[in-house]
Design a protein around this motif. Structure first.
Motif, PDB file in Angstrom:
ATOM      1  N   PHE A 289       0.805  -1.220   0.000  1.00  7.23           N
ATOM      2  CA  PHE A 289       0.000   0.000   0.000  1.00  7.23           C
ATOM      3  C   PHE A 289       0.842   1.277   0.000  1.00  7.23           C
ATOM      4  O   PHE A 289       0.291   2.368   0.094  1.00  7.23           O
ATOM      5  N   GLU A 290       2.155   1.177  -0.072  1.00  5.29           N
ATOM      6  CA  GLU A 290       3.017   2.355  -0.073  1.00  5.29           C
ATOM      7  C   GLU A 290       3.851   2.390  -1.350  1.00  5.29           C
ATOM      8  O   GLU A 290       4.149   1.359  -1.948  1.00  5.29           O
ATOM      9  N   ASN A 291       4.247   3.604  -1.756  1.00  3.89           N
ATOM     10  CA  ASN A 291       5.050   3.792  -2.967  1.00  3.89           C
ATOM     11  C   ASN A 291       6.532   3.655  -2.677  1.00  3.89           C
ATOM     12  O   ASN A 291       7.062   4.367  -1.823  1.00  3.89           O
ATOM     13  N   ASP A 292       7.198   2.760  -3.390  1.00  3.78           N
ATOM     14  CA  ASP A 292       8.657   2.727  -3.432  1.00  3.78           C
ATOM     15  C   ASP A 292       9.114   3.358  -4.749  1.00  3.78           C
ATOM     16  O   ASP A 292       8.348   3.426  -5.716  1.00  3.78           O
ATOM     17  N   ILE A 293      10.384   3.784  -4.800  1.00  7.62           N
ATOM     18  CA  ILE A 293      10.951   4.367  -6.021  1.00  7.62           C
ATOM     19  C   ILE A 293      11.877   3.343  -6.671  1.00  7.62           C
ATOM     20  O   ILE A 293      12.756   2.775  -6.005  1.00  7.62           O
ATOM     21  N   PHE A 294      11.679   3.132  -7.975  1.00 10.58           N
ATOM     22  CA  PHE A 294      12.462   2.167  -8.729  1.00 10.58           C
ATOM     23  C   PHE A 294      13.131   2.854  -9.919  1.00 10.58           C
ATOM     24  O   PHE A 294      12.629   3.859 -10.437  1.00 10.58           O
ATOM     25  N   THR A 295      14.229   2.271 -10.357  1.00  8.09           N
ATOM     26  CA  THR A 295      14.810   2.665 -11.642  1.00  8.09           C
ATOM     27  C   THR A 295      14.815   1.450 -12.560  1.00  8.09           C
ATOM     28  O   THR A 295      15.008   0.308 -12.120  1.00  8.09           O
ATOM     29  N   TYR A 296      14.605   1.707 -13.835  1.00  6.86           N
ATOM     30  CA  TYR A 296      14.674   0.670 -14.873  1.00  6.86           C
ATOM     31  C   TYR A 296      15.745   1.087 -15.861  1.00  6.86           C
ATOM     32  O   TYR A 296      15.678   2.165 -16.460  1.00  6.86           O
ATOM     33  N   HIS A 297      16.781   0.239 -16.013  1.00 10.02           N
ATOM     34  CA  HIS A 297      17.863   0.525 -16.944  1.00 10.02           C
ATOM     35  C   HIS A 297      17.476  -0.045 -18.301  1.00 10.02           C
ATOM     36  O   HIS A 297      17.352  -1.267 -18.474  1.00 10.02           O
ATOM     37  N   ILE A 298      17.255   0.832 -19.288  1.00  9.16           N
ATOM     38  CA  ILE A 298      16.687   0.415 -20.567  1.00  9.16           C
ATOM     39  C   ILE A 298      17.586  -0.575 -21.309  1.00  9.16           C
ATOM     40  O   ILE A 298      17.100  -1.612 -21.783  1.00  9.16           O
ATOM     41  N   PRO A 299      18.920  -0.338 -21.412  1.00 13.80           N
ATOM     42  CA  PRO A 299      19.749  -1.303 -22.167  1.00 13.80           C
ATOM     43  C   PRO A 299      19.790  -2.691 -21.517  1.00 13.80           C
ATOM     44  O   PRO A 299      19.693  -3.695 -22.214  1.00 13.80           O
ATOM     45  N   SER A 300      19.928  -2.744 -20.179  1.00 12.70           N
ATOM     46  CA  SER A 300      20.085  -4.040 -19.509  1.00 12.70           C
ATOM     47  C   SER A 300      18.787  -4.600 -18.964  1.00 12.70           C
ATOM     48  O   SER A 300      18.734  -5.747 -18.531  1.00 12.70           O
ATOM     49  N   LYS A 301      17.716  -3.773 -18.941  1.00 16.27           N
ATOM     50  CA  LYS A 301      16.408  -4.143 -18.374  1.00 16.27           C
ATOM     51  C   LYS A 301      16.488  -4.453 -16.875  1.00 16.27           C
ATOM     52  O   LYS A 301      15.620  -5.119 -16.319  1.00 16.27           O
ATOM     53  N   LYS A 302      17.509  -3.932 -16.212  1.00 13.96           N
ATOM     54  CA  LYS A 302      17.692  -4.186 -14.791  1.00 13.96           C
ATOM     55  C   LYS A 302      16.864  -3.202 -13.967  1.00 13.96           C
ATOM     56  O   LYS A 302      16.823  -2.010 -14.256  1.00 13.96           O
ATOM     57  N   ILE A 303      16.211  -3.716 -12.918  1.00 17.32           N
ATOM     58  CA  ILE A 303      15.373  -2.903 -12.032  1.00 17.32           C
ATOM     59  C   ILE A 303      16.024  -2.810 -10.660  1.00 17.32           C
ATOM     60  O   ILE A 303      16.496  -3.822 -10.114  1.00 17.32           O
ATOM     61  N   ILE A 304      16.057  -1.602 -10.102  1.00 14.70           N
ATOM     62  CA  ILE A 304      16.603  -1.383  -8.758  1.00 14.70           C
ATOM     63  C   ILE A 304      15.541  -0.679  -7.919  1.00 14.70           C
ATOM     64  O   ILE A 304      14.977   0.343  -8.347  1.00 14.70           O
ATOM     65  N   ASN A 305      15.241  -1.200  -6.755  1.00 14.22           N
ATOM     66  CA  ASN A 305      14.387  -0.519  -5.780  1.00 14.22           C
ATOM     67  C   ASN A 305      15.284   0.395  -4.959  1.00 14.22           C
ATOM     68  O   ASN A 305      16.111  -0.070  -4.175  1.00 14.22           O
ATOM     69  N   LEU A 306      15.124   1.698  -5.129  1.00 17.50           N
ATOM     70  CA  LEU A 306      16.009   2.658  -4.471  1.00 17.50           C
ATOM     71  C   LEU A 306      15.659   2.875  -3.009  1.00 17.50           C
ATOM     72  O   LEU A 306      16.513   3.318  -2.234  1.00 17.50           O
ATOM     73  N   THR A 307      14.419   2.646  -2.620  1.00 20.31           N
ATOM     74  CA  THR A 307      13.979   3.082  -1.281  1.00 20.31           C
ATOM     75  C   THR A 307      13.734   1.917  -0.319  1.00 20.31           C
ATOM     76  O   THR A 307      14.260   1.907   0.787  1.00 20.31           O
ATOM     77  N   GLN A 308      12.905   0.958  -0.657  1.00 18.37           N
ATOM     78  CA  GLN A 308      12.681  -0.243   0.142  1.00 18.37           C
ATOM     79  C   GLN A 308      12.317   0.060   1.598  1.00 18.37           C
ATOM     80  O   GLN A 308      12.924  -0.471   2.527  1.00 18.37           O
ATOM     81  N   THR A 309      11.330   0.924   1.792  1.00 13.93           N
ATOM     82  CA  THR A 309      10.869   1.218   3.146  1.00 13.93           C
ATOM     83  C   THR A 309       9.405   0.815   3.264  1.00 13.93           C
ATOM     84  O   THR A 309       8.771   0.416   2.285  1.00 13.93           O
ATOM     85  N   GLY A 310       8.857   0.940   4.452  1.00 10.86           N
ATOM     86  CA  GLY A 310       7.446   0.670   4.680  1.00 10.86           C
ATOM     87  C   GLY A 310       6.587   1.911   4.597  1.00 10.86           C
ATOM     88  O   GLY A 310       5.412   1.888   4.951  1.00 10.86           O
ATOM     89  N   VAL A 311       7.192   3.021   4.118  1.00 10.65           N
ATOM     90  CA  VAL A 311       6.442   4.272   3.944  1.00 10.65           C
ATOM     91  C   VAL A 311       6.552   4.689   2.481  1.00 10.65           C
ATOM     92  O   VAL A 311       7.245   4.062   1.687  1.00 10.65           O
ATOM     93  N   THR A 312       5.871   5.769   2.136  1.00  9.51           N
ATOM     94  CA  THR A 312       5.818   6.202   0.740  1.00  9.51           C
ATOM     95  C   THR A 312       6.906   7.208   0.401  1.00  9.51           C
ATOM     96  O   THR A 312       7.124   8.175   1.136  1.00  9.51           O
ATOM     97  N   GLU A 313       7.579   6.968  -0.724  1.00 11.36           N
ATOM     98  CA  GLU A 313       8.430   7.961  -1.374  1.00 11.36           C
ATOM     99  C   GLU A 313       7.790   8.215  -2.729  1.00 11.36           C
ATOM    100  O   GLU A 313       7.638   7.292  -3.533  1.00 11.36           O
ATOM    101  N   ASN A 314       7.439   9.442  -2.993  1.00 17.89           N
ATOM    102  CA  ASN A 314       6.509   9.735  -4.079  1.00 17.89           C
ATOM    103  C   ASN A 314       7.095  10.714  -5.089  1.00 17.89           C
ATOM    104  O   ASN A 314       7.951  11.523  -4.766  1.00 17.89           O
ATOM    105  N   SER A 315       6.599  10.647  -6.333  1.00 16.25           N
ATOM    106  CA  SER A 315       6.876  11.613  -7.399  1.00 16.25           C
ATOM    107  C   SER A 315       8.374  11.846  -7.614  1.00 16.25           C
ATOM    108  O   SER A 315       8.867  12.972  -7.488  1.00 16.25           O
TER     109      SER A 315
END
Length: 878
Positions: A289-315
């Motif tokens: 139910f909370e927003n995490d922030i992710f990055t998607y690397h287009i060439p490698s298709k690799k996904i990283i969760n930058l925040t990984q908390t139990g609260v929201t990081e938004n926009s």
């Protein structure tokens, strides 16, 4: 006048005898209904003067048909494939009139036949006539061409293009029966990418900005494609598709591919952003139910969760150099269920960066400036975008974040503009006197961060677009130029008339709202209903709609098929605005039911319940202000005015003397609240008397913020001093404070402390969970009160007494449509830990005690009595 309404004129006693007989028959018939199996949904009862009962039920084929009782057996009278509504039987019991397929039908009880009543009404249906609209103050979205010469914008779902100063405007010929929402310029400064509804769903299209060709459809999805973002090189676009896909669109061949599948919540989908070098996409996705922030690397298709908390990081928003990501968050509080009420803007360094050095800046003063033509040309051809290198050091990402906005209030929606070494971060904030306005924080090397207000608009939303280092902002429905350094905004005067029909708009709104439910309703099986079939069934009536009330009725009837709660469709327009309305001047005086101008009593805390107010039972009202009373008139006519007066003067008669009384009247709804408070006070006195002031009684009318505050006040005063608690949630209309109520009730003592020679005191100060607690619920306990009751049982905090709750608990959101109409829908179900859907099961009491109409008339309190006796029993055992 209601069709089929009983209208007779026997003597008064005769009426009473008929009424008593009829009521006895109703009670008996209702018992038969309750005992008849199989059960459907039975309601809309109507009864003739002989006591014959008729009602509707859907138990046979899932559609509401007409039923009665014959020889105490439930008997179906009609077998229609579409439901009937609101039956009324005639007084003589010969005919029943009802609505079917939005037409009036008459059922003959003797012949068991139905015919449509031939009613013809001649009217001028203006919905299909073309109407004028203005874009002025009504712009909802815009974009600036890369060459900074043109503006594309959207107003009331239509697409327009103008010069940069808004003087020369053309409407672009998109489908007039659909709604445009977003628009983006393509690289050539001549073509546009936009999304537009297609059968209710937003799909992608391209069109010439010159308006000389028809739009080309890029996607044909049965899902919404929203939040378009164009890459820095203008070669790709990214957008959210439906509930679960992040897609990338190749702008050269217009092919779309799914990059990420995740949980996005389509109703308010996140805004993805390209990195400044076009290699990454940053986006939000849901975790618990909370927003995490992710990055998607287009060439490698690799996904990283930058925040990984139990609260929201938004926009999230990239800095121009790719070193930072900005976002808004409350690092210690989740956003659900209360929202991000106290959020700030943070900056996340993607690696370990150090501050610049002053001595290096000093050394640069003596470096020879090779400002020749060769160097200039080299700088022009250098690909600045590809020169940006992004490195994400995952270790310690959240430890490196820094707050860059004020420390109090709410800030959100950061938009970053970088110029040379300076970063300008724009966002909304209410830290200044509570008004939400546009603010800017400037970050510059060797200087303290500076926060300033931009303009003085009260806003909840803004949009910024740029072209050739010039910046523009959408505020209050108007596009403005934005000077990022001086904080000046200047409105671009855009004034253009266009035309459309409400009939097309109503059809588009119907389809879009239907699609919104299709995509976001909490139950994918739609409570067993075929949602697509229902659309086909109801949209056939769209051509017959002649006013906005018909649209509301049609859509809400369709929603009613889902047998759910917390839903609705509302729509208003200028054509419906009333020319006159009235307010009731409520005084707090209760008049006799037998003699409508004779004072019976005064309502507690009402305008008449103040010190030295000279009003007593038995006083007779003679005059209201200067208007003398005519005893034959309706009393309320003397207290009805177009607006609420601040003062009113009443003249009473007492012992042949005239008494003048001045009052400050209140709204009638406020008076209803005072009557409700009297009921609560009477319950309090009742519990005090029966429980010998050992039991605290707290009633919550709803689960809103004010009632939560009142609950806490009661708990730290009366609840703090007494040995047990009755929390009364009967008639509670819900809200969203269940977690705080349950957290408070769950507190138990865990330590004691004292000052030398002083009294021992427990920690925490309040430990209600160590005392007997009972919650009272009834058939009108609904929504968040059901959530609270279910949680109370699960936590084992005490017993629940009363009747089963209403089964009306679900969490909702909603969305606006093209003309400001709004649909509300349940998007999140509420379930017990063992998976039961509270919307369908409700909350069953531990001890079932019913309170009837007879109890209320006699003033008896069986539910309170049982709660008191249970608590006394527990206190005696302890």
């Amino acid at each position: 006048m209601r069709v089929g309404r009983v209208k007779t004129s026997p003597i008064e006693n005769g009426i009473k005898e008929i009424t008593i007989q009829t009521l006895n028959l109703i009670i008996q018939k209702q018992k038969n209904i309750n005992n008849t199996l199989p059960r459907g949904k039975d309601f809309w009862t109507t009864i003739d003067q002989n006591g014959n009962l008729y009602f509707v039920s859907d138990e046979d084929n899932g559609e509401y048909n007409l039923y009665t009782f014959k020889s105490d057996q439930k008997t179906r009278l009609t077998a229609f494939e579409t439901s009937i509504k609101r039956p009324h039987v005639s007084a003589n019991g010969k005919n029943i009139v009802f609505i079917k397929d939005y037409q009036i039908h008459l059922y003959n009880i003797t012949t068991n036949t139905t015919k449509k009543v031939p009613i013809r009404i001649y009217l001028n249906n203006t919905l299909g006539k073309t109407q004028d609209f203005q874009v002025k103050d009504k712009i909802s979205y815009f974009d600036i061409s890369p060459d900074n010469k043109k503006i594309a914008f959207v107003s009331r779902g239509q697409l327009f293009v103008s010069d940069i100063k808004g003087k020369f405007i053309q409407q672009i010929p998109t489908n007039s029966e659909e709604r445009v929402v977003e628009v983006k310029w393509l690289k050539d400064n001549r073509n546009l990418l936009f999304n537009q509804t297609d059968g209710g769903y937003l799909n992608l299209f391209t069109i010439s900005a010159e308006g000389k060709s028809l739009a080309k459809q890029v996607t044909s999805d049965l899902r919404n494609n929203v939040n378009i973002e164009i890459s820095a090189k203008h070669t790709q676009a990214v957008y959210i598709s439906g509930r679960d896909e992040l897609r990338i669109l190749n702008l050269e061949n217009l092919k779309s591919t799914t990059a990420v599948k995740d949980e996005f919540w389509a109703l308010y989908a996140p805004q993805p952003r390209f990195s400044p070098n076009d290699e990454y996409i940053v986006y939000n996705a849901i975790r618990n139910f909370e927003n995490d922030i992710f990055t998607y690397h287009i060439p490698s298709k690799k996904i990283i969760n930058l925040t990984q908390t139990g609260v929201t990081e938004n926009s999230p928003f990239w800095s121009k150099d790719g070193k930072y990501i900005y976002f808004d968050s409350n690092p210690t509080q989740p956003s659900y269920p209360y929202g991000l009420n106290e959020a700030n803007i943070y900056r996340m360094p993607l690696d370990k960066y150090e501050a610049p050095y002053t001595f290096k800046k000093f050394e640069e003063l003596f470096v020879e400036n090779k400002d020749n033509e060769e160097e200039k040309e080299k700088e022009k051809t250098k690909d600045k975008i590809e020169a940006i290198k992004i490195n994400i050091n995952k270790k310690g990402l959240m430890d490196r974040i820094e707050r860059i906005s004020p420390s109090f209030g709410y800030q959100g929606g950061a938009y970053v503009i970088d110029k040379e070494e300076t970063s300008y971060i724009f966002y909304v904030s209410n830290h200044d006197e509570g008004d939400t306005k546009l603010w800017k924080t400037t970050i510059k090397p060797f200087e303290e961060n500076k926060t300033e207000k931009v303009g003085d608009h009260k806003i909840s939303y803004f949009q910024i677009a740029s072209g050739k280092e010039k910046h523009y902002i959408l505020l209050d429905g108007n596009i403005h130029t934005l000077d990022i350094e001086s904080n000046k905004v200047e409105k671009i005067k855009i004034d253009f008339k266009f035309r459309k029909t409400l009939s097309n708009e109503f059809k588009q709104m119907f389809q879009e709202a239907w699609a919104g439910f299709e995509e976001n309703f909490y139950d994918g099986d739609f409570h067993g209903e075929d949602w697509k079939k229902l659309k086909n069934q109801y949209e056939v009536y769209l051509p017959y709609i002649s006013n906005r009330s018909h649209l509301r009725l049609l859509f809400n009837d369709m929603l009613g098929e889902l047998n759910t709660s917390h839903f609705g469709f509302r729509s208003t327009g200028k054509e419906e605005e009333g020319f006159y309305k009235t307010n009731t001047l409520a005084t707090g005086i209760v008049f006799s039911k037998k003699d409508p101008y004779l004072v019976e009593r005064i309502i507690t805390d009402s305008p008449a319940d103040v010190a030295n107010k000279n009003i007593f039972p038995g006083d007779r009202l003679l005059q209201v202000n200067t208007q003398k009373i005519n005893p034959k008139n309706n009393r309320e006519s003397y207290f009805t005015q177009p607006t609420l007066d601040k003062e009113i003067r009443l003249t009473f008669e007492r012992n042949a003397q005239k008494i003048l009384v001045d009052l400050h009247p209140i709204q009638s709804n406020s008076l209803k609240g005072l009557l409700y408070d009297e009921w609560v006070d009477n319950n309090q006195a009742y519990v005090d008397q029966k429980g010998n002031k050992k039991i605290a009684y707290v009633h919550m009318k709803n689960m809103g913020g004010n009632e939560l505050l009142n609950f806490k006040k009661e708990m730290v005063s009366e609840g703090y001093k007494r040995d047990a608690l009755i929390l009364d949630l009967r008639n509670n209309t819900g809200g969203n404070v269940h977690d705080e109520v349950l957290q408070f009730l769950s507190q138990k003592p865990y330590l004691k402390w004292k000052y030398r020679g002083g009294k021992t005191t427990s920690q925490p100060n309040f430990g209600p969970a160590a005392k007997p607690i009972i919650i009272l619920i009834n058939e009108q306990t609904l929504s968040d009160a059901e959530m609270t009751s279910a949680g109370f049982k699960e936590l084992g905090l005490g017993k629940v007494i009363g009747t089963e709750s209403y089964r009306w608990i679900i969490f909702t959101s909603g969305k606006g449509l093209v003309d400001g109409s709004f649909y509300r829908l349940p998007s999140w179900g509420c379930y017990t830990l063992d998976g039961k859907n509270l919307e369908k099961t409700g909350v069953a009491p531990d001890i079932y005690i019913k309170e009837t109409f007879k109890n209320r008339m006699e003033g008896t309190q069986p539910q309170l009595d049982r709660a008191i006796s249970e608590i006394i029993k527990q206190l005696e055992q302890n």
